[in-house]
Design a protein around this motif. Structure first.
Motif, short mmCIF file in Angstrom:
data_model
loop_
_atom_site.label_atom_id
_atom_site.label_comp_id
_atom_site.label_asym_id
_atom_site.label_seq_id
_atom_site.Cartn_x
_atom_site.Cartn_y
_atom_site.Cartn_z
N ALA A 169 0.82 -1.27 -0.09
CA ALA A 169 -0.07 0.33 0.01
C ALA A 169 0.80 1.48 -0.09
O ALA A 169 0.53 2.25 -0.66
CB ALA A 169 -0.94 0.09 1.17
N ASP A 170 2.07 1.27 0.63
CA ASP A 170 3.08 2.38 0.56
C ASP A 170 3.60 2.55 -0.72
O ASP A 170 4.21 3.67 -0.90
CB ASP A 170 4.03 2.33 1.89
N GLN A 171 3.47 1.56 -1.57
CA GLN A 171 3.97 1.89 -2.93
C GLN A 171 2.79 2.52 -4.05
O GLN A 171 3.28 2.70 -5.12
CB GLN A 171 4.65 0.86 -3.66
N ILE A 172 1.63 2.71 -3.80
CA ILE A 172 0.70 3.08 -4.72
C ILE A 172 0.71 4.63 -4.59
O ILE A 172 0.67 5.28 -3.86
CB ILE A 172 -0.54 2.82 -4.08
N VAL A 173 0.94 5.16 -6.07
CA VAL A 173 0.89 6.29 -6.28
C VAL A 173 -0.48 6.96 -6.84
O VAL A 173 -0.74 6.14 -7.98
CB VAL A 173 2.09 6.87 -7.14
#
Length: 72
Positions: free
Chosen positions: A33-37
């Motif tokens: 989830a932290d990599q979703i832009v």
């Protein structure tokens, strides 16, 4: 005549594969989830945001003029 179970079996297998792919996709999204832009707003989203603000501002100004409890 009778219905051969081949077609219903193929449909069931296909639906199970779809469910498995969806579960794997959701798991990957949760794990990363932290990599979703977020994508930049397109024309439709910008239009909806503009018109949503106008409608909410109009409702707020209208409610303030008519409601004596809010006039204080």
């Amino acid at each position: 005549m009778f219905e051969h179970p081949y077609l219903s079996h193929q449909v069931t297998v296909f639906e199970q594969e779809q469910i498995e792919r969806a579960v794997a996709r959701r798991r990957m999204l949760l794990e990363h989830a932290d990599q979703i832009v977020p994508r930049p707003a397109g024309p439709l989203r910008r239009w909806l945001r503009r018109h949503g603000r106008r409608a909410s501002a109009a409702r707020a100004s209208h409610a303030g003029a008519c409601d004596p409890a809010l006039a204080r």
